[in-house]
Every structure is written in C-alpha cells, then in structure tokens.
Write a protein that holds these residues in place. Structure first.
Motif, PDB file in Angstrom:
ATOM      1  N   GLU A 180     -12.779  -9.316  15.529  1.00  0.00           N
ATOM      2  CA  GLU A 180     -11.973 -10.403  14.966  1.00  0.00           C
ATOM      3  C   GLU A 180     -10.520  -9.979  14.780  1.00  0.00           C
ATOM      4  OE1 GLU A 180     -14.032 -11.413  11.424  1.00  0.00           O
ATOM      5  OE2 GLU A 180     -15.708 -12.391  12.466  1.00  0.00           O
ATOM      6  N   SER A 181     -10.302  -8.705  14.482  1.00  0.00           N
ATOM      7  CA  SER A 181      -8.928  -8.219  14.314  1.00  0.00           C
ATOM      8  C   SER A 181      -8.168  -8.234  15.634  1.00  0.00           C
ATOM      9  CB  SER A 181      -8.942  -6.804  13.738  1.00  0.00           C
ATOM     10  OG  SER A 181      -9.460  -5.879  14.682  1.00  0.00           O
ATOM     11  N   LEU A 182      -8.910  -8.232  16.747  1.00  0.00           N
ATOM     12  CA  LEU A 182      -8.280  -8.307  18.069  1.00  0.00           C
ATOM     13  C   LEU A 182      -8.045  -9.749  18.516  1.00  0.00           C
ATOM     14  CD1 LEU A 182     -10.300  -5.509  19.930  1.00  0.00           C
ATOM     15  CD2 LEU A 182      -7.938  -5.394  19.089  1.00  0.00           C
ATOM     16  N   GLY A 183      -8.361 -10.699  17.631  1.00  0.00           N
ATOM     17  CA  GLY A 183      -8.108 -12.102  17.935  1.00  0.00           C
ATOM     18  C   GLY A 183      -9.289 -12.843  18.534  1.00  0.00           C
ATOM     19  N   TYR A 184     -10.477 -12.233  18.527  1.00  0.00           N
ATOM     20  CA  TYR A 184     -11.658 -12.911  19.065  1.00  0.00           C
ATOM     21  C   TYR A 184     -12.105 -14.019  18.115  1.00  0.00           C
ATOM     22  CZ  TYR A 184     -12.609  -9.523  22.796  1.00  0.00           C
ATOM     23  OH  TYR A 184     -12.558  -8.761  23.936  1.00  0.00           O
TER      24      TYR A 184
END
Length: 250
Positions: free
Chosen positions: A151-155
């Motif tokens: 999620e931190s990678l924008g997923y």
C-alpha cells in the motif's frame, strides 16, 4: 477375436464370478469408456469452479460491507454443515423445478440446466465452501507488514490482493487445497443419485444386466479412482514444489 478378448471370455466361462464383460463386449466397453470420460469431465469442472468460488469467497470475506461478509459466512455454514448428497438432491429436485425449459423439437420440454449441470453446481459449491476457508487462512497468514509495504507503494486494495497477498497466500494454501480437491473428486460419485452417467452409474447398469460382472466392475471402479486421485495428487505436489519460495510459509 483378439487374444485378450478370448482370454477374458474363457475366464468368464471358467470362473463365472469374474466376468470382465467390458473387456470383450463392445457395448459394455463403450459404457465404461463413456463413464470414465464423464467422470473426468465432471471432476475437472468441479475442481475449477470450486477453486474460483473459494477465491471469490475469500476476497469477499475481507470486504468492507458487513452484509456481503454475512452472506459469505451464511453460504459457508450452509454448505459445510449439510451432507453433499442432500445438497445434490435439493438442487436437482427442488431448485430444478424452477429451471426454465426449452423445446428443441416443439414437443419435448428440456430443462436449461441438465442433471450434469446441477451436479457440477452443487458439488462445486460444496467444495467451494471449504476452499473459501482454506484461502482465508492463507490470506491471514500473509504478514500485515507485507500488505502495508504494498500500500505504501501506491497499490490499491485489489492490486495488493492480486499481486502481493494472493500469490503468497496461495502457496500456503496448496497442501490443504490438495486434500479438499482429492475429496471432491471422490465425492463426484454421488452424482449417481441424479442419474449422471459417470463411471459408478455405468458400472451399476453393467452389473444389473450381468450380475456375474459385479466383482470385476467394482475392481475397475477402485482402480480408476485410485489412478484419478494419484494423477491429481502428483500434479498438485509438482505444482507445490514449483511454487515454493525458500524460507517462506513451509
């Protein structure tokens, strides 16, 4: 007449209780082959559909909607806590009464969903209820830190599930999934109850016509199902080893 056919014909004459009639009579051979083919098709269809149901159900268990989660839980409890044969009869005789029909020749009314279709639906939903729990346990085994990293990678939630969580969870699920699919293949014999012409149905029709063929035909049933299960287990174990990540899960 071939030597093999002559051998089994003589065997039936000398030992009447061991009449391998499907080894030398074409009509009975056709019944056995069609029964095996139907068993294979029924097993494959149920395995694929039950896995799809399991994946979708596990995904819905993590949904934000409480109503959706409750529906999935109700489905699991219904199918896990009632016998598969009762489910099969319920689908075919109760729900089948509401199935639309069509008339291919203008006279005969044919249901849209045949007995084979109901067998696939019923058995797939039965095994799918167990698959939902199997996949849920695998998903919960994935560390929360892994999800947070994705999620931190924008997923998005869907992308995290599709590209990160599910591939890892699937590896954890494979041993339990293997056991459930083996049970599903064996449970397909219950389709006999609604006249699906699989191997057990064809075998019963053979020894009803030729009681002397009962012992050999029962032996054939055991051998065929042992081979089918062995092929499935071998394939699943090969798949399990190929997908293994060293140091993860098991």
């Amino acid at each position: 007449m071939g030597g093999v056919e002559e051998f089994f014909r003589q065997l039936a004459e000398e030992y009447p209780r061991w009449n391998f009639i499907w080894m030398y009579e074409d009509r009975q051979t056709g019944k056995v082959l069609s029964g095996i083919w139907m068993t294979v098709k029924l097993s494959l269809a149920c395995v694929v559909l039950s896995v799809v149901v399991g994946i979708l159900g596990a995904w819905c268990q993590g949904a934000r909607s409480a109503v959706l989660r409750a529906c999935v839980q109700g489905y699991i409890q219904f199918f896990r806590n009632t016998p598969p044969l009762v489910q099969l009869l319920f689908f075919y005789f109760a729900l089948g009464q509401f199935t639309p029909t069509y008339s291919p020749d203008g006279w005969l009314e044919v249901p849209v969903i045949s007995n084979v279709g109901w067998a696939i639906i019923s058995l797939s939903f039965f095994a799918g209820a167990f698959n939902v729990e199997i996949f849920r346990s695998g998903i919960e085994a994935v560390p929360e830190s892994t999800r947070e990293a994705a999620e931190s990678l924008g997923y998005s939630r869907l992308q995290t599930f599709q590209h990160v969580v599910f591939p890892l969870a699937f590896r954890v699920c494979l041993p339990a999934l293997n056991n459930n699919l083996v049970n599903l293949v064996k449970t397909t014999t219950q389709a006999f109850a609604i006249a699906v012409p699989e191997l057990l149905y064809q075998s019963v029709s053979i020894w009803n016509d030729f009681p002397s063929a009962q012992n050999p035909t029962m032996l054939l049933l055991f051998v065929v199902y042992i081979l089918l299960v062995a092929i499935l287990v071998f394939g699943m174990h090969r798949w399990e080893r190929a997908m293994r990540i060293p140091g993860y899960g098991y």
